[in-house]
Design a protein around this motif. Structure first.
Motif, PDB file in Angstrom:
ATOM      1  N   VAL A 124      43.399 -43.347  49.237  1.00  0.00           N
ATOM      2  CA  VAL A 124      43.325 -42.209  48.323  1.00  0.00           C
ATOM      3  C   VAL A 124      44.488 -41.280  48.653  1.00  0.00           C
ATOM      4  N   ILE A 125      45.247 -40.860  47.646  1.00  0.00           N
ATOM      5  CA  ILE A 125      46.274 -39.851  47.912  1.00  0.00           C
ATOM      6  C   ILE A 125      45.740 -38.485  47.470  1.00  0.00           C
ATOM      7  N   ALA A 126      45.989 -37.483  48.316  1.00  0.00           N
ATOM      8  CA  ALA A 126      45.577 -36.115  48.020  1.00  0.00           C
ATOM      9  C   ALA A 126      46.746 -35.366  47.407  1.00  0.00           C
ATOM     10  N   VAL A 127      46.480 -34.713  46.302  1.00  0.00           N
ATOM     11  CA  VAL A 127      47.489 -33.931  45.589  1.00  0.00           C
ATOM     12  C   VAL A 127      47.034 -32.477  45.613  1.00  0.00           C
ATOM     13  N   ASP A 128      47.692 -31.662  46.428  1.00  0.00           N
ATOM     14  CA  ASP A 128      47.312 -30.263  46.612  1.00  0.00           C
ATOM     15  C   ASP A 128      48.301 -29.379  45.855  1.00  0.00           C
ATOM     16  N   VAL A 129      47.793 -28.630  44.878  1.00  0.00           N
ATOM     17  CA  VAL A 129      48.644 -27.885  43.950  1.00  0.00           C
ATOM     18  C   VAL A 129      48.431 -26.388  44.143  1.00  0.00           C
ATOM     19  N   TYR A 130      49.535 -25.653  44.282  1.00  0.00           N
ATOM     20  CA  TYR A 130      49.468 -24.188  44.407  1.00  0.00           C
ATOM     21  C   TYR A 130      50.559 -23.567  43.542  1.00  0.00           C
ATOM     22  N   LYS A 131      50.117 -22.740  42.599  1.00  0.00           N
ATOM     23  CA  LYS A 131      51.049 -22.086  41.665  1.00  0.00           C
ATOM     24  C   LYS A 131      51.978 -23.102  40.997  1.00  0.00           C
ATOM     25  N   GLY A 132      51.408 -24.262  40.677  1.00  0.00           N
ATOM     26  CA  GLY A 132      52.138 -25.295  39.974  1.00  0.00           C
ATOM     27  C   GLY A 132      52.953 -26.225  40.840  1.00  0.00           C
ATOM     28  N   PRO A 147      53.889 -32.075  41.063  1.00  0.00           N
ATOM     29  CA  PRO A 147      52.646 -32.842  41.190  1.00  0.00           C
ATOM     30  C   PRO A 147      52.562 -34.017  40.211  1.00  0.00           C
ATOM     31  N   ALA A 148      52.983 -33.801  38.966  1.00  0.00           N
ATOM     32  CA  ALA A 148      52.901 -34.881  37.968  1.00  0.00           C
ATOM     33  C   ALA A 148      53.817 -36.046  38.333  1.00  0.00           C
ATOM     34  N   ASP A 149      55.031 -35.747  38.780  1.00  0.00           N
ATOM     35  CA  ASP A 149      55.966 -36.815  39.163  1.00  0.00           C
ATOM     36  C   ASP A 149      55.486 -37.528  40.427  1.00  0.00           C
ATOM     37  N   PHE A 150      54.869 -36.782  41.329  1.00  0.00           N
ATOM     38  CA  PHE A 150      54.313 -37.369  42.554  1.00  0.00           C
ATOM     39  C   PHE A 150      53.232 -38.378  42.208  1.00  0.00           C
ATOM     40  N   ILE A 151      52.331 -37.995  41.306  1.00  0.00           N
ATOM     41  CA  ILE A 151      51.271 -38.912  40.885  1.00  0.00           C
ATOM     42  C   ILE A 151      51.862 -40.141  40.205  1.00  0.00           C
ATOM     43  N   ALA A 152      52.840 -39.917  39.343  1.00  0.00           N
ATOM     44  CA  ALA A 152      53.452 -41.033  38.610  1.00  0.00           C
ATOM     45  C   ALA A 152      54.148 -42.017  39.539  1.00  0.00           C
ATOM     46  N   ALA A 153      54.623 -41.538  40.685  1.00  0.00           N
ATOM     47  CA  ALA A 153      55.327 -42.412  41.629  1.00  0.00           C
ATOM     48  C   ALA A 153      54.419 -43.491  42.202  1.00  0.00           C
ATOM     49  N   ASP A 155      51.953 -44.984  40.285  1.00  0.00           N
ATOM     50  CA  ASP A 155      51.288 -45.623  39.144  1.00  0.00           C
ATOM     51  C   ASP A 155      51.054 -47.117  39.338  1.00  0.00           C
ATOM     52  N   GLU A 156      51.964 -47.791  40.007  1.00  0.00           N
ATOM     53  CA  GLU A 156      51.866 -49.249  40.136  1.00  0.00           C
ATOM     54  C   GLU A 156      51.153 -49.691  41.407  1.00  0.00           C
ATOM     55  N   ASP A 157      50.640 -48.753  42.178  1.00  0.00           N
ATOM     56  CA  ASP A 157      50.007 -49.089  43.462  1.00  0.00           C
ATOM     57  C   ASP A 157      48.488 -49.113  43.324  1.00  0.00           C
ATOM     58  N   PRO A 158      47.813 -50.041  44.010  1.00  0.00           N
ATOM     59  CA  PRO A 158      46.359 -50.203  43.864  1.00  0.00           C
ATOM     60  C   PRO A 158      45.562 -49.166  44.660  1.00  0.00           C
ATOM     61  N   LEU A 159      45.694 -47.910  44.258  1.00  0.00           N
ATOM     62  CA  LEU A 159      44.977 -46.831  44.927  1.00  0.00           C
ATOM     63  C   LEU A 159      43.492 -46.857  44.562  1.00  0.00           C
ATOM     64  N   ALA A 160      42.675 -46.362  45.496  1.00  0.00           N
ATOM     65  CA  ALA A 160      41.250 -46.199  45.184  1.00  0.00           C
ATOM     66  C   ALA A 160      41.042 -44.999  44.277  1.00  0.00           C
ATOM     67  N   ALA A 161      41.801 -43.930  44.522  1.00  0.00           N
ATOM     68  CA  ALA A 161      41.621 -42.700  43.751  1.00  0.00           C
ATOM     69  C   ALA A 161      42.745 -41.731  44.069  1.00  0.00           C
ATOM     70  N   ILE A 162      42.806 -40.679  43.273  1.00  0.00           N
ATOM     71  CA  ILE A 162      43.690 -39.541  43.521  1.00  0.00           C
ATOM     72  C   ILE A 162      42.803 -38.308  43.637  1.00  0.00           C
ATOM     73  N   LEU A 163      42.907 -37.614  44.751  1.00  0.00           N
ATOM     74  CA  LEU A 163      42.089 -36.422  45.020  1.00  0.00           C
ATOM     75  C   LEU A 163      42.944 -35.186  44.728  1.00  0.00           C
ATOM     76  N   ASP A 186      45.133 -36.479  33.236  1.00  0.00           N
ATOM     77  CA  ASP A 186      45.548 -37.158  32.009  1.00  0.00           C
ATOM     78  C   ASP A 186      46.662 -38.169  32.251  1.00  0.00           C
ATOM     79  N   GLY A 187      47.550 -37.854  33.213  1.00  0.00           N
ATOM     80  CA  GLY A 187      48.684 -38.726  33.462  1.00  0.00           C
ATOM     81  C   GLY A 187      48.490 -39.698  34.605  1.00  0.00           C
ATOM     82  N   ALA A 188      47.292 -39.741  35.185  1.00  0.00           N
ATOM     83  CA  ALA A 188      47.042 -40.603  36.346  1.00  0.00           C
ATOM     84  C   ALA A 188      46.434 -41.929  35.923  1.00  0.00           C
ATOM     85  N   ARG A 189      46.874 -42.995  36.564  1.00  0.00           N
ATOM     86  CA  ARG A 189      46.285 -44.309  36.288  1.00  0.00           C
ATOM     87  C   ARG A 189      45.084 -44.601  37.186  1.00  0.00           C
TER      88      ARG A 189
END
Length: 247
Positions: A124-132, A147-153, A155-163, A186-189
């Motif tokens: 699971v990758i954790a995405v911590d967002v502060y003031k965008g 954050p959006a580009d980080f999540i998109a990076a 996209d092709e990996d078999p993650l369990a989830a994004i937190l 919306d943009g996460a696979r």
């Protein structure tokens, strides 16, 4: 929607952090292993467990983490400053169902991609967002990538989830936090788990209908009894009732 009751450990105690500060914990005087077992008894299907001692760079509380994994009776999603593939592999070997990585994914994404391929559906990758911005290093540094580009990076990996955590909401209630997390979802696979938005049953009732959000992490609200876990599980799993037909 999956509910992930949360236990955060520091120096052997269950804690909640104020504004993410390791030096200012709120201590809950309960036994961590017994608390984990109680969540399983109440019907939780997963436990989210964070060891802040590892975040701080020491190996404290490891035995309690092992006891929780072995005794709680449900899979454990484990986080806390993972810094190497060896550490990830070691705790999966010891029974952790999933490993959560945050700063490691920002600083060494290739290593995390390697971990995801070696342990599909367990990272699971954790995405911590502060003031965008995307935060790392225990919410102390802002990453260059959005954050959006980080999540998109990933996209092709078999993650369990994004937190995803909106830190503005974790620090104080923010009306825009649901929009921040739902926009990123919306943009996460991979399935998205929301953190920091569940302070009441009404929050859970709203969150379960947000597209692309598959779960919610609940920590402090369970300890201060703002939310009862059985009630939260009932709301999260409630089926819509029949609707009247209009003639």
């Amino acid at each position: 929607m999956m509910i992930y009751p949360t236990i955060e450990l520091q120096n052997g105690h269950c804690v909640s952090l104020r504004r993410g500060r390791l030096d200012d914990p709120q201590i809950w005087h309960v036994d961590p292993v017994a608390k984990a077992k109680s969540y399983a008894e109440d019907g939780a299907e997963w436990l989210h467990l964070t060891n802040f001692d590892w975040v701080a760079g020491n190996d404290g509380t490891a035995e309690i983490v092992k006891d929780i994994i072995l005794q709680c009776g449900i899979p454990v999603q484990l986080g806390g400053g993972f810094r190497s593939l060896e550490a990830i592999a070691n705790w999966i070997d010891m029974g952790a169902g999933r490993i959560v990585v945050s700063s490691l994914a920002v600083q060494n994404p290739d290593l995390v991609k390697q971990a995801a391929k070696r342990f599909p559906d367990q990272i699971v990758i954790a995405v911590d967002v502060y003031k965008g911005g995307l935060m790392s290093d225990g919410w102390r540094s802002t990453a260059a990538i959005t954050p959006a580009d980080f999540i998109a990076a990933f996209d092709e990996d078999p993650l369990a989830a994004i937190l995803i955590t909106d830190i503005d909401s974790d620090i104080e209630e923010s009306d825009g936090s649901l929009g921040v997390i739902s926009g990123l979802a919306d943009g996460a696979r991979a399935p998205v788990i929301a953190r920091g938005l569940s302070r009441s049953l009404d929050d859970i009732a709203r969150l379960k209908y947000v597209p692309h959000i598959s779960g919610a992490v609940i920590g402090r609200a369970l300890f201060d009894k703002s939310i009862d876990l059985c009630d939260a599980l009932a709301v999260a799993n409630a089926r819509p009732g029949p609707t009247a037909e209009f003639i």
